[in-house]
Design an enzyme around this catalytic site. Structure first.
Site, PDB file in Angstrom:
ATOM      1  N   GLY A   3      -4.638  -5.562   6.970  1.00 52.64           N
ATOM      2  CA  GLY A   3      -5.735  -4.630   7.237  1.00 52.64           C
ATOM      3  C   GLY A   3      -6.726  -5.056   8.301  1.00 52.64           C
ATOM      4  O   GLY A   3      -7.203  -4.223   9.074  1.00 52.64           O
ATOM      5  N   THR A  39      -0.145   0.712   6.887  1.00 61.10           N
ATOM      6  CA  THR A  39       0.022  -0.337   5.888  1.00 61.10           C
ATOM      7  C   THR A  39       0.268  -1.660   6.599  1.00 61.10           C
ATOM      8  O   THR A  39       0.936  -1.689   7.630  1.00 61.10           O
ATOM      9  CB  THR A  39       1.178  -0.033   4.923  1.00 61.10           C
ATOM     10  OG1 THR A  39       1.343  -1.146   4.040  1.00 61.10           O
ATOM     11  CG2 THR A  39       2.496   0.228   5.640  1.00 61.10           C
ATOM     12  N   GLY A  40      -0.289  -2.720   6.065  1.00 57.84           N
ATOM     13  CA  GLY A  40      -0.095  -4.015   6.711  1.00 57.84           C
ATOM     14  C   GLY A  40      -1.358  -4.844   6.608  1.00 57.84           C
ATOM     15  O   GLY A  40      -2.217  -4.579   5.755  1.00 57.84           O
ATOM     16  N   ARG A  52     -13.917  -7.770  -0.451  1.00 58.23           N
ATOM     17  CA  ARG A  52     -13.213  -7.505   0.816  1.00 58.23           C
ATOM     18  C   ARG A  52     -12.747  -6.038   0.845  1.00 58.23           C
ATOM     19  O   ARG A  52     -12.203  -5.518  -0.131  1.00 58.23           O
ATOM     20  CB  ARG A  52     -12.008  -8.443   0.925  1.00 58.23           C
ATOM     21  CG  ARG A  52     -11.176  -8.246   2.202  1.00 58.23           C
ATOM     22  CD  ARG A  52      -9.969  -7.363   1.977  1.00 58.23           C
ATOM     23  NE  ARG A  52      -9.038  -7.350   3.098  1.00 58.23           N
ATOM     24  CZ  ARG A  52      -7.972  -6.566   3.186  1.00 58.23           C
ATOM     25  NH1 ARG A  52      -7.691  -5.731   2.209  1.00 58.23           N
ATOM     26  NH2 ARG A  52      -7.182  -6.604   4.220  1.00 58.23           N
ATOM     27  N   THR A 102       0.823  -1.215   0.000  1.00 55.66           N
ATOM     28  CA  THR A 102       0.000   0.000   0.000  1.00 55.66           C
ATOM     29  C   THR A 102       0.856   1.264   0.000  1.00 55.66           C
ATOM     30  O   THR A 102       1.991   1.239   0.470  1.00 55.66           O
ATOM     31  CB  THR A 102      -0.848  -0.047   1.300  1.00 55.66           C
ATOM     32  OG1 THR A 102      -1.757  -1.119   1.190  1.00 55.66           O
ATOM     33  CG2 THR A 102      -1.586   1.240   1.573  1.00 55.66           C
TER      34      THR A 102
HETATM   35  N1  ASP Z   1      -3.489  -2.545   4.575  1.00 55.06           N
HETATM   36  C1  ASP Z   1      -3.769  -3.016   3.257  1.00 55.06           C
HETATM   37  C2  ASP Z   1      -5.026  -3.859   3.292  1.00 55.06           C
HETATM   38  O1  ASP Z   1      -5.185  -4.646   4.192  1.00 55.06           O
HETATM   39  C3  ASP Z   1      -2.672  -3.828   2.660  1.00 55.06           C
HETATM   40  C4  ASP Z   1      -1.304  -3.166   2.694  1.00 55.06           C
HETATM   41  O2  ASP Z   1      -1.055  -2.285   3.493  1.00 55.06           O
HETATM   42  O3  ASP Z   1      -0.466  -3.513   1.882  1.00 55.06           O
HETATM   43  O4  ASP Z   1      -5.818  -3.729   2.403  1.00 55.06           O
END
Ligand code: ASP
Length: 341
Positions: free
Chosen positions: A263, A260-261, A237, A209
């Protein structure tokens, strides 16, 4: 005499330290996703491409701030660069859903007015961050999803693309790999719920992200996040990025935050608003508050990172993964970009 000299030296260094701390006023901080990003897996060309992209994005936003534009303009300009670059899981480089589609999420928030806008599950908008901004500025709503959000973006004149625009080989291969690994894992765990939520460890290709927080010359903060979500996600989703208070939040009184991570963990912990609340109600610094919120995510089994910037220009970029693409720029234009721990 010697004592006096020592005292003078001490006062001078204390002053120098204070001045250098004051000089480190950041006006923008960005991320390009967290994950298992290890130097040993990175080619010099790829590393250089990431550094160049992060630098280009910082410069694009900084140009807006320098020109006296708003922090919202800076966030939008910065995220455009990252959305148009296939290296990042946002816009052009968005990851695929389980059934091979690209469903994009984005959010933006204005720290001065607490106005916010977001879109989720969109499939035809070239730059979802602009659609999020349009929801905030041109509709009376905060979140719009799916076909309606795509339609709205078209009506307000944003650039619409064929969904094929988002197809890239790297992400397609990532989906195939994720399907393979997830089904192996599901078999190993006898299809238990654990395999769906906690069993998948090596999922770096699922992240990436992008996000940005900016502080303009008028002292206003703005934060934005844009993503393709997670590879192999189910149809429909929605991640944390477009959920105001989870993956994105901004308040001039506290900080602008973009996460980010994984989610699902950020949503359940309402990470971004928790950071703001810890600052507002407990008087914690942006770094202290961010650490507490991210530790909570980690304790529950989630991984990722975040960026946060307060109105005084203090920033923090913590993560609990091996790496996070990240960068910041000071008021006087000094760029700092890093990838690994
Ligand atoms: N946080 C984002 C999600 O779960 C994914 C990401 O941060 O890469 O959609």
């Amino acid at each position: 005499m010697k004592r006096l000299k020592l005292l003078a030296l001490f006062l001078f260094s204390a002053l120098a330290l204070q001045v250098s701390a004051q000089q480190k006023k950041y006006v923008m901080v960005i991320h390009g996703g967290a994950g298992t990003i290890l130097k040993k897996n990175m080619s010099p060309e790829k590393e250089a491409a990431y550094i160049a992209a992060l630098t280009k994005a910082l410069n694009a936003g900084y140009a807006e701030i320098k020109a006296g534009k708003s922090s919202l303009d800076a966030v939008e300009a910065t995220i455009h660069v990252l959305e148009n670059d296939p290296h990042f899981n946002a816009g052009k480089g968005a990851v695929f859903t389980h059934d091979g589609r690209n469903e994009l999420d984005a959010a933006i928030m204005d720290g001065k007015t607490l106005m916010a806008g977001s879109v989720a599950g969109v499939t035809t908008i070239k730059n979802p961050i602009s659609a999020a901004r349009a929801v905030m500025e041109k509709s009376e709503h905060v979140i719009m999803v799916g076909a309606g959000a795509d339609q709205f973006a078209k009506e307000v004149g944003l650039k619409i693309v064929d969904p094929k625009y988002f197809w890239t080989k790297e992400r397609w291969d990532g989906l195939k790999q994720a399907i393979k690994e997830d089904s192996t894992k599901a078999v190993l765990d006898h299809g238990s719920k654990k395999s769906e939520l906690f069993g998948i460890k090596n999922h770096d290709y699922k992240f990436g992200t992008v996000g940005c927080v900016a502080l303009d010359q008028a002292g206003n903060l703005a934060a934005g996040t844009s993503t393709g979500g997670m590879t192999n996600k189910k149809y429909g989703r929605v991640g944390d990025a477009p959920i105001i208070g989870a993956g994105t939040y901004c308040n001039n009184e506290t900080a602008g935050i973009s996460c980010t991570g994984w989610g699902e963990f950020y949503i359940r912990n309402v990470v971004a608003k928790t950071i703001s609340d810890l600052m507002e109600y407990k008087g914690l610094s942006v770094a202290e508050a961010s650490k507490i919120a991210l530790d909570k995510v980690g304790k529950m089994g989630g991984d990722g990172g975040l960026i946060a910037l307060d109105k005084k220009g203090n920033m923090t970029m913590p993560f609990n993964t091996e790496g996070m693409y990240r960068g910041a720029i000071t008021a006087d234009g000094k760029i700092e970009v890093s990838i690994y721990k």
